[in-house]
Design a protein around this motif. Structure first.
Motif, PDB file in Angstrom:
ATOM      1  N   VAL A 212      67.316 -42.857  30.447  1.00 46.28           N
ATOM      2  CA  VAL A 212      66.848 -43.625  31.608  1.00 46.28           C
ATOM      3  C   VAL A 212      67.874 -43.577  32.732  1.00 46.28           C
ATOM      4  N   ASP A 213      69.151 -43.705  32.397  1.00 44.20           N
ATOM      5  CA  ASP A 213      70.196 -43.604  33.423  1.00 44.20           C
ATOM      6  C   ASP A 213      70.145 -42.240  34.116  1.00 44.20           C
ATOM      7  N   SER A 214      69.871 -41.200  33.344  1.00 37.96           N
ATOM      8  CA  SER A 214      69.830 -39.844  33.905  1.00 37.96           C
ATOM      9  C   SER A 214      68.629 -39.636  34.815  1.00 37.96           C
ATOM     10  N   LEU A 215      67.527 -40.295  34.520  1.00 40.94           N
ATOM     11  CA  LEU A 215      66.291 -40.063  35.266  1.00 40.94           C
ATOM     12  C   LEU A 215      66.081 -41.029  36.425  1.00 40.94           C
ATOM     13  N   ALA A 216      66.512 -42.267  36.259  1.00 44.82           N
ATOM     14  CA  ALA A 216      66.147 -43.309  37.220  1.00 44.82           C
ATOM     15  C   ALA A 216      67.228 -43.615  38.238  1.00 44.82           C
ATOM     16  N   GLY A 217      68.469 -43.280  37.937  1.00 42.77           N
ATOM     17  CA  GLY A 217      69.543 -43.595  38.865  1.00 42.77           C
ATOM     18  C   GLY A 217      69.618 -45.082  39.125  1.00 42.77           C
ATOM     19  N   SER A 218      69.819 -45.459  40.392  1.00 44.24           N
ATOM     20  CA  SER A 218      69.945 -46.872  40.757  1.00 44.24           C
ATOM     21  C   SER A 218      68.592 -47.518  41.062  1.00 44.24           C
ATOM     22  N   GLU A 219      67.516 -46.757  40.892  1.00 44.51           N
ATOM     23  CA  GLU A 219      66.190 -47.292  41.229  1.00 44.51           C
ATOM     24  C   GLU A 219      65.708 -48.336  40.219  1.00 44.51           C
ATOM     25  N   VAL A 220      66.296 -48.357  39.032  1.00 45.11           N
ATOM     26  CA  VAL A 220      65.946 -49.369  38.045  1.00 45.11           C
ATOM     27  C   VAL A 220      67.220 -49.964  37.457  1.00 45.11           C
ATOM     28  N   LYS A 221      67.078 -51.139  36.893  1.00 46.99           N
ATOM     29  CA  LYS A 221      68.173 -51.764  36.168  1.00 46.99           C
ATOM     30  C   LYS A 221      67.939 -51.541  34.685  1.00 46.99           C
ATOM     31  N   VAL A 222      68.826 -50.800  34.036  1.00 44.00           N
ATOM     32  CA  VAL A 222      68.674 -50.498  32.618  1.00 44.00           C
ATOM     33  C   VAL A 222      69.371 -51.576  31.796  1.00 44.00           C
ATOM     34  N   LEU A 223      68.651 -52.163  30.867  1.00 44.07           N
ATOM     35  CA  LEU A 223      69.203 -53.215  30.026  1.00 44.07           C
ATOM     36  C   LEU A 223      69.162 -52.787  28.566  1.00 44.07           C
ATOM     37  N   ASN A 224      70.333 -52.547  27.998  1.00 40.13           N
ATOM     38  CA  ASN A 224      70.462 -52.355  26.552  1.00 40.13           C
ATOM     39  C   ASN A 224      71.012 -53.664  26.010  1.00 40.13           C
ATOM     40  N   PRO A 225      70.159 -54.497  25.412  1.00 36.51           N
ATOM     41  CA  PRO A 225      70.574 -55.863  25.069  1.00 36.51           C
ATOM     42  C   PRO A 225      71.490 -55.963  23.855  1.00 36.51           C
ATOM     43  N   VAL A 226      71.668 -54.871  23.119  1.00 37.26           N
ATOM     44  CA  VAL A 226      72.466 -54.915  21.889  1.00 37.26           C
ATOM     45  C   VAL A 226      73.945 -55.087  22.237  1.00 37.26           C
ATOM     46  N   PRO A 227      74.597 -56.134  21.750  1.00 34.44           N
ATOM     47  CA  PRO A 227      76.010 -56.358  22.075  1.00 34.44           C
ATOM     48  C   PRO A 227      76.902 -55.249  21.524  1.00 34.44           C
ATOM     49  N   SER A 228      78.035 -55.042  22.173  1.00 34.31           N
ATOM     50  CA  SER A 228      79.009 -54.058  21.704  1.00 34.31           C
ATOM     51  C   SER A 228      79.455 -54.412  20.282  1.00 34.31           C
ATOM     52  N   GLY A 229      79.470 -53.416  19.417  1.00 37.89           N
ATOM     53  CA  GLY A 229      79.876 -53.631  18.038  1.00 37.89           C
ATOM     54  C   GLY A 229      78.741 -53.984  17.103  1.00 37.89           C
ATOM     55  N   ALA A 230      77.564 -54.300  17.637  1.00 37.83           N
ATOM     56  CA  ALA A 230      76.401 -54.620  16.794  1.00 37.83           C
ATOM     57  C   ALA A 230      75.634 -53.350  16.456  1.00 37.83           C
ATOM     58  N   ASP A 231      74.899 -53.391  15.359  1.00 43.57           N
ATOM     59  CA  ASP A 231      74.088 -52.261  14.924  1.00 43.57           C
ATOM     60  C   ASP A 231      72.712 -52.359  15.582  1.00 43.57           C
ATOM     61  N   PRO A 232      72.344 -51.409  16.439  1.00 43.57           N
ATOM     62  CA  PRO A 232      71.052 -51.507  17.130  1.00 43.57           C
ATOM     63  C   PRO A 232      69.850 -51.418  16.197  1.00 43.57           C
ATOM     64  N   GLU A 233      70.050 -50.939  14.991  1.00 41.30           N
ATOM     65  CA  GLU A 233      68.933 -50.864  14.043  1.00 41.30           C
ATOM     66  C   GLU A 233      68.600 -52.223  13.447  1.00 41.30           C
TER      67      GLU A 233
END
Length: 320
Positions: free
Chosen positions: A50-71
C-alpha cells in the motif's frame, strides 16, 4: 427600553460564544473532509504494498504493535473501533491474523487478497495437528498464507490492492497504475535471484517447523516437510524419531527456520546431517531496510548457503 438593553447585554456573550464555536468548528469539518482515507492492513508485506502504490494519498494503518505477532495479536476495544471506522481494510486471507475472524468488519470495506490468488493457493492436509482432552492427535487441513515469499504472487496481491485503491480515490488512478508498474519492476531482481536458485538447486527437500515456505519452495522446485514442533521447546523423542524417518525416506538435507533454533538444537540437527538456514518471512517490519532489500539479502545468503552445503550422494559417502 432599559429592559431590552439589559437583555441584549446578557445575550451578547452567548452570541459571541456561539459565533466563536461556529468559526472553530468550520475548519475542523473541512480538515475532516480533506483528511486522506485510512487503509488498515494486517501485516507488513501488505503495508509495504500500500505504501508503494498509494504514497501520501492515503493513511496506512498497521495496528499491530511493535514486537507483537500479527498472526495472533488481538486489538483492544479502542483499536477495534478505529479499524472498523477505516475506509478500507486489507486482509491477507488464508486465516492469517486471528483478529480478522473475531471482529465484526463491514464487508463492503474488506479486501481479502487471497481471493485474487485462488488458482495458486497451497493447501496442506495436516496443516495443524493437536489433541483434545484424552483423545489422540488429529490434524486439520489449511491454506498456507505466506504468499509474498513468491514475488509473483505478491505482485498479484498488489494488482488487487491497486484496483481497490482506485475505487477509493478514482482521481489517482493514473498515479496508482504508474506506481504499480514501478512496483513490478522493483520485484524483478528478486525474481531473477529465485530463477537462478531454481536453475542451480531445484529438487531439494526441506524441513520446516510449520507450513510457511510452500510458495517459495514451489517457485524454486523444492518440496517442504513440516515437523509441527512447538515453538521455543525441544522436540520430544517421538518427534525426533519421526523427523529421522522422514529424513531417510526423502533424503532431506536442510531445515528452514523463521528464527534461529538456538545453538543446542542447531548442533543436534547438524549431527543428523541437517543444515539450518534462517529465512525471515517478514510478517513484521524489519529493523533495517524494507521488504525488497531484506529479501534480496536473504536470497543472496540462501544461494551461498546452498552452494556451501551441497548434499553428498551415497557413492560419495562410501567410495569403492
Amino acid at each position: 427600553m432599559m429592559r431590552n438593553i439589559a437583555l441584549l447585554f446578557v445575550l451578547s456573550p452567548l452570541i459571541l460564544l456561539s459565533a466563536c464555536e461556529s468559526k472553530e468548528s468550520t475548519p475542523t469539518g473541512e480538515a475532516a473532509a480533506d483528511a486522506p482515507p485510512v487503509v488498515v492492513v494486517v501485516n507488513y508485506p501488505l503495508e509495504f504494498i500500500v505504501d508503494s502504490l498509494a504514497g501520501s494519498e492515503v493513511k496506512v494503518l498497521n495496528p499491530v504493535p511493535s514486537g507483537a505477532d500479527p498472526e495472533t495479536w488481538i486489538p483492544d476495544d479502542e483499536v477495534a473501533e478505529t479499524i472498523q471506522r477505516a475506509d478500507l481494510i486489507i486482509t491477507n486471507g488464508a486465516d492469517f491474523a486471528d483478529w480478522v475472524k473475531k471482529l465484526s468488519l463491514p464487508r463492503s470495506k474488506v479486501l481479502r487478497t487471497s481471493l485474487s490468488l485462488k488458482d495458486a493457493l497451497v493447501t496442506v492436509p495436516d496443516f495443524e495437528v493437536h489433541s483434545h482432552g484424552t483423545g489422540g492427535a488429529h490434524s486439520h487441513a489449511g491454506t498456507v498464507a505466506f504468499f509474498w515469499l513468491d514475488p509473483n504472487l505478491m505482485y498479484r496481491q498488489a494488482e488487487a490492492i491497486a484496483q481497490r485503491l482506485t475505487k477509493l480515490n478514482p482521481a489517482d488512478e493514473q498515479q496508482i497504475q504508474s506506481r504499480l508498474l514501478k512496483f513490478k519492476e522493483a520485484l524483478a531482481p528478486l525474481n531473477q535471484q529465485l530463477d537462478q536458485i531454481k536453475a542451480d538447486y531445484s529438487g531439494r527437500h526441506w524441513f520446516s517447523r510449520r507450513p510457511v515456505y510452500q510458495y517459495l519452495a514451489r517457485r524454486c522446485g523444492w518440496e517442504m516437510f513440516h515437523l509441527h514442533w512447538k515453538p521455543g521447546s525441544e522436540p520430544t523423542e517421538g518427534e525426533w524419531k519421526q523427523m529421522q524417518t522422514l529424513q531417510k525416506e526423502h533424503q532431506i538435507s536442510g531445515v528452514l527456520w523463521e528464527r534461529s533454533p538456538g545453538k543446542k538444537l542447531r548442533e543436534k540437527l547438524d549431527e543428523q546431517g541437517l543444515n539450518s538456514f534462517v529465512l525471515n518471512p517478514l510478517t513484521t517490519k524489519p529493523a533495517k531496510g524494507d521488504y525488497l532489500t531484506v529479501m534480496q539479502e536473504q536470497l543472496s545468503q540462501l544461494a551461498q548457503f546452498l552452494k556451501s552445503n551441497q548434499p553428498v550422494s551415497t557413492e560419495e559417502k562410501n567410495p569403492k
